[in-house]
Every structure is written in structure tokens, then in C-alpha cells.
Design a protein around this motif. Structure first.
Motif, PDB file in Angstrom:
ATOM      1  N   PRO A 200      32.179   5.819   0.949  1.00 28.12           N
ATOM      2  CA  PRO A 200      31.488   5.423   2.176  1.00 28.12           C
ATOM      3  C   PRO A 200      30.045   5.923   2.281  1.00 28.12           C
ATOM      4  O   PRO A 200      29.338   5.557   3.203  1.00 28.12           O
ATOM      5  CB  PRO A 200      32.342   6.062   3.269  1.00 28.12           C
ATOM      6  N   GLU A 201      29.597   6.790   1.347  1.00 29.01           N
ATOM      7  CA  GLU A 201      28.278   7.387   1.474  1.00 29.01           C
ATOM      8  C   GLU A 201      27.287   6.865   0.444  1.00 29.01           C
ATOM      9  O   GLU A 201      27.655   6.509  -0.665  1.00 29.01           O
ATOM     10  CB  GLU A 201      28.364   8.915   1.305  1.00 29.01           C
ATOM     11  N   THR A 202      26.028   6.845   0.871  1.00 26.19           N
ATOM     12  CA  THR A 202      24.903   6.566  -0.026  1.00 26.19           C
ATOM     13  C   THR A 202      23.824   7.582   0.286  1.00 26.19           C
ATOM     14  O   THR A 202      23.406   7.711   1.434  1.00 26.19           O
ATOM     15  CB  THR A 202      24.350   5.143   0.183  1.00 26.19           C
ATOM     16  N   ARG A 203      23.388   8.315  -0.726  1.00 25.20           N
ATOM     17  CA  ARG A 203      22.348   9.327  -0.559  1.00 25.20           C
ATOM     18  C   ARG A 203      21.050   8.784  -1.137  1.00 25.20           C
ATOM     19  O   ARG A 203      21.027   8.272  -2.252  1.00 25.20           O
ATOM     20  CB  ARG A 203      22.741  10.614  -1.273  1.00 25.20           C
ATOM     21  N   VAL A 204      19.961   8.899  -0.360  1.00 20.82           N
ATOM     22  CA  VAL A 204      18.647   8.412  -0.785  1.00 20.82           C
ATOM     23  C   VAL A 204      17.654   9.561  -0.711  1.00 20.82           C
ATOM     24  O   VAL A 204      17.487  10.172   0.351  1.00 20.82           O
ATOM     25  CB  VAL A 204      18.157   7.240   0.099  1.00 20.82           C
ATOM     26  N   ARG A 205      17.015   9.857  -1.822  1.00 24.34           N
ATOM     27  CA  ARG A 205      15.936  10.857  -1.903  1.00 24.34           C
ATOM     28  C   ARG A 205      14.650  10.074  -2.078  1.00 24.34           C
ATOM     29  O   ARG A 205      14.579   9.181  -2.927  1.00 24.34           O
ATOM     30  CB  ARG A 205      16.182  11.774  -3.099  1.00 24.34           C
ATOM     31  N   LEU A 206      13.617  10.380  -1.283  1.00 26.73           N
ATOM     32  CA  LEU A 206      12.416   9.557  -1.272  1.00 26.73           C
ATOM     33  C   LEU A 206      11.163  10.407  -1.101  1.00 26.73           C
ATOM     34  O   LEU A 206      11.131  11.310  -0.263  1.00 26.73           O
ATOM     35  CB  LEU A 206      12.507   8.565  -0.105  1.00 26.73           C
ATOM     36  N   THR A 207      10.154  10.114  -1.900  1.00 26.89           N
ATOM     37  CA  THR A 207       8.807  10.630  -1.682  1.00 26.89           C
ATOM     38  C   THR A 207       7.904   9.412  -1.605  1.00 26.89           C
ATOM     39  O   THR A 207       8.118   8.439  -2.326  1.00 26.89           O
ATOM     40  CB  THR A 207       8.333  11.558  -2.825  1.00 26.89           C
ATOM     41  N   ALA A 208       6.931   9.451  -0.727  1.00 21.78           N
ATOM     42  CA  ALA A 208       6.051   8.289  -0.594  1.00 21.78           C
ATOM     43  C   ALA A 208       4.661   8.711  -0.155  1.00 21.78           C
ATOM     44  O   ALA A 208       4.489   9.675   0.584  1.00 21.78           O
ATOM     45  CB  ALA A 208       6.623   7.288   0.415  1.00 21.78           C
ATOM     46  N   GLU A 209       3.698   7.952  -0.629  1.00 21.99           N
ATOM     47  CA  GLU A 209       2.312   8.083  -0.201  1.00 21.99           C
ATOM     48  C   GLU A 209       1.885   6.703   0.267  1.00 21.99           C
ATOM     49  O   GLU A 209       2.118   5.714  -0.432  1.00 21.99           O
ATOM     50  CB  GLU A 209       1.450   8.539  -1.371  1.00 21.99           C
ATOM     51  N   PHE A 210       1.307   6.625   1.461  1.00 25.41           N
ATOM     52  CA  PHE A 210       0.938   5.316   1.982  1.00 25.41           C
ATOM     53  C   PHE A 210      -0.504   5.304   2.454  1.00 25.41           C
ATOM     54  O   PHE A 210      -0.969   6.222   3.119  1.00 25.41           O
ATOM     55  CB  PHE A 210       1.879   4.855   3.097  1.00 25.41           C
ATOM     56  N   ALA A 211      -1.185   4.233   2.083  1.00 22.84           N
ATOM     57  CA  ALA A 211      -2.582   4.049   2.465  1.00 22.84           C
ATOM     58  C   ALA A 211      -2.690   3.565   3.910  1.00 22.84           C
ATOM     59  O   ALA A 211      -3.697   3.764   4.559  1.00 22.84           O
ATOM     60  CB  ALA A 211      -3.253   3.050   1.519  1.00 22.84           C
ATOM     61  N   SER A 212      -1.629   2.922   4.415  1.00 20.09           N
ATOM     62  CA  SER A 212      -1.623   2.369   5.766  1.00 20.09           C
ATOM     63  C   SER A 212      -0.324   2.734   6.466  1.00 20.09           C
ATOM     64  O   SER A 212       0.760   2.322   6.030  1.00 20.09           O
ATOM     65  CB  SER A 212      -1.770   0.844   5.714  1.00 20.09           C
ATOM     66  N   LEU A 213      -0.422   3.515   7.532  1.00 22.14           N
ATOM     67  CA  LEU A 213       0.749   3.874   8.318  1.00 22.14           C
ATOM     68  C   LEU A 213       1.398   2.628   8.925  1.00 22.14           C
ATOM     69  O   LEU A 213       2.620   2.519   8.973  1.00 22.14           O
ATOM     70  CB  LEU A 213       0.341   4.868   9.407  1.00 22.14           C
ATOM     71  N   ALA A 214       0.598   1.661   9.346  1.00 22.33           N
ATOM     72  CA  ALA A 214       1.135   0.422   9.917  1.00 22.33           C
ATOM     73  C   ALA A 214       1.955  -0.341   8.887  1.00 22.33           C
ATOM     74  O   ALA A 214       3.043  -0.835   9.180  1.00 22.33           O
ATOM     75  CB  ALA A 214       0.003  -0.453  10.457  1.00 22.33           C
TER      76      ALA A 214
ATOM     77  N   GLY B 197       0.797  -1.220   0.000  1.00 24.66           N
ATOM     78  CA  GLY B 197       0.000   0.000   0.000  1.00 24.66           C
ATOM     79  C   GLY B 197       0.828   1.268   0.000  1.00 24.66           C
ATOM     80  O   GLY B 197       0.328   2.346   0.289  1.00 24.66           O
ATOM     81  N   VAL B 198       2.126   1.149  -0.316  1.00 26.97           N
ATOM     82  CA  VAL B 198       3.026   2.300  -0.341  1.00 26.97           C
ATOM     83  C   VAL B 198       3.440   2.576  -1.780  1.00 26.97           C
ATOM     84  O   VAL B 198       3.941   1.698  -2.474  1.00 26.97           O
ATOM     85  CB  VAL B 198       4.288   2.048   0.517  1.00 26.97           C
TER      86      VAL B 198
END
Length: 167
Positions: A63-77, A49-50
Motif C-alpha cells: 500500500p505504500e510508495t516512498r518518494v525522495r526528491l530534490t529540485a531546483e526551480f527557476a520559476s516558483l509559479a 524550468g524544474v
């Protein structure tokens, strides 16, 4: 090197998430390797549901990893269980300081994280939650920022709405 990727299948939950749970995964993206840097990007990846878009940048041998993220979720759980599965797969593992099954609601997040092999996580996320609660305590709308600066974790909630009032 540029390569289109397509994902489809089921991913088992790990860590503190329910072991019988599996996350169906589907999406498309692009992998590029240029000047000793790998970039993996997808505008839309559906995991249960994400729905998420992301960009991962990893200098080869760095040594580094950069993560850019946008998300919409129907269930927080479900979103929380997915995050916990991800954390469990990291070096040193770990769990979240709450029980994902006790969460209710939906929402969105938008942010960036910087992982470093020799340093704590750094990152910042903006979030907006709807009908959110933990063990039945919550509000109709909760919005704010979560910030990890390598030494501490801070959650700021400048707006929260509950029946009868706004904070």
C-alpha cells in the motif's frame, strides 16, 4: 531486472494548471525490480524550468510508495503548476490552496514523501526560496520546512529576509 530509461517529450498540464501549458521533459534513470520491490531513480530530470533528482520505491502489491526528491526551480509559479498537475492525477484529485500564477521567485526543495493507499500523505521538505512572493507580498530569501504528518500540514520559516530586515 535492471533497465536504463530515457525520457524526452512534452507532458500536458492537468488539474488547476493552465490547460494550454505543456511541460517539456528530458532525463535518464534506472528502473530495478528486485525482491518484489520496484525502484525508479534519476539523478537529473528536467521538466520545464524544474531540474530534479528523485527515487521512488514501491513494494509490489503493497500500500505504500516512498518518494525522495530534490529540485531546483527557476520559476516558483511553474514548479507550483507542476505540483498541482501531479496532485490532480492522484486518486481523489485535488488542487493547491493558492493560485500558482500569482507566485514569483525561484528556489530549491529537498525532502521525502510517503504515499499510502489508506492513509493521508506524510512527508517533510526543506526549502529555500529566492525573490519569492505571492500577489507581490514576499521576501528576498525565505527558508524553512514543510511537514505533513498525516493529520496536519505545518510550514515553519525560521529565516526570512526582506529589504530592511531579517526575521
Amino acid at each position: 531486472l535492471r533497465a536504463n530509461i530515457r525520457l524526452a517529450g512534452n507532458v500536458p498540464a492537468r488539474g488547476g494548471a493552465p490547460t494550454a501549458r505543456r511541460f517539456p521533459v528530458s532525463g535518464e534513470g534506472l528502473v530495478t525490480i528486485e525482491k518484489r520491490q520496484v525502484v525508479v531513480a534519476a539523478d537529473r530530470l528536467q521538466i520545464g524550468g524544474v531540474s530534479t533528482g528523485f527515487r521512488v520505491e514501491k513494494p509490489l502489491g503493497g500500500p505504500e510508495t516512498r518518494v525522495r526528491l530534490t529540485a531546483e526551480f527557476a520559476s516558483l509559479a511553474e514548479a507550483s503548476s507542476l505540483v498541482e498537475s501531479f496532485i490532480a492525477d492522484q486518486p481523489g484529485g485535488g488542487t493547491l490552496p493558492w493560485n500558482s500564477a500569482q507566485l514569483a521567485g525561484s528556489g530549491t526543495v529537498d525532502g521525502e514523501m510517503l504515499f499510502h493507499t489508506d492513509a493521508p500523505l506524510r512527508g517533510r521538505f526543506e526549502f529555500a526560496l529566492h525573490g519569492a512572493s505571492y500577489e507581490s507580498i514576499g521576501g528576498a530569501e525565505i527558508a524553512g520546512t514543510a511537514l505533513a504528518d498525516g493529520t496536519s500540514f505545518l510550514v515553519s520559516v525560521p529565516r526570512a529576509v526582506k529589504e530592511g530586515g531579517t526575521l
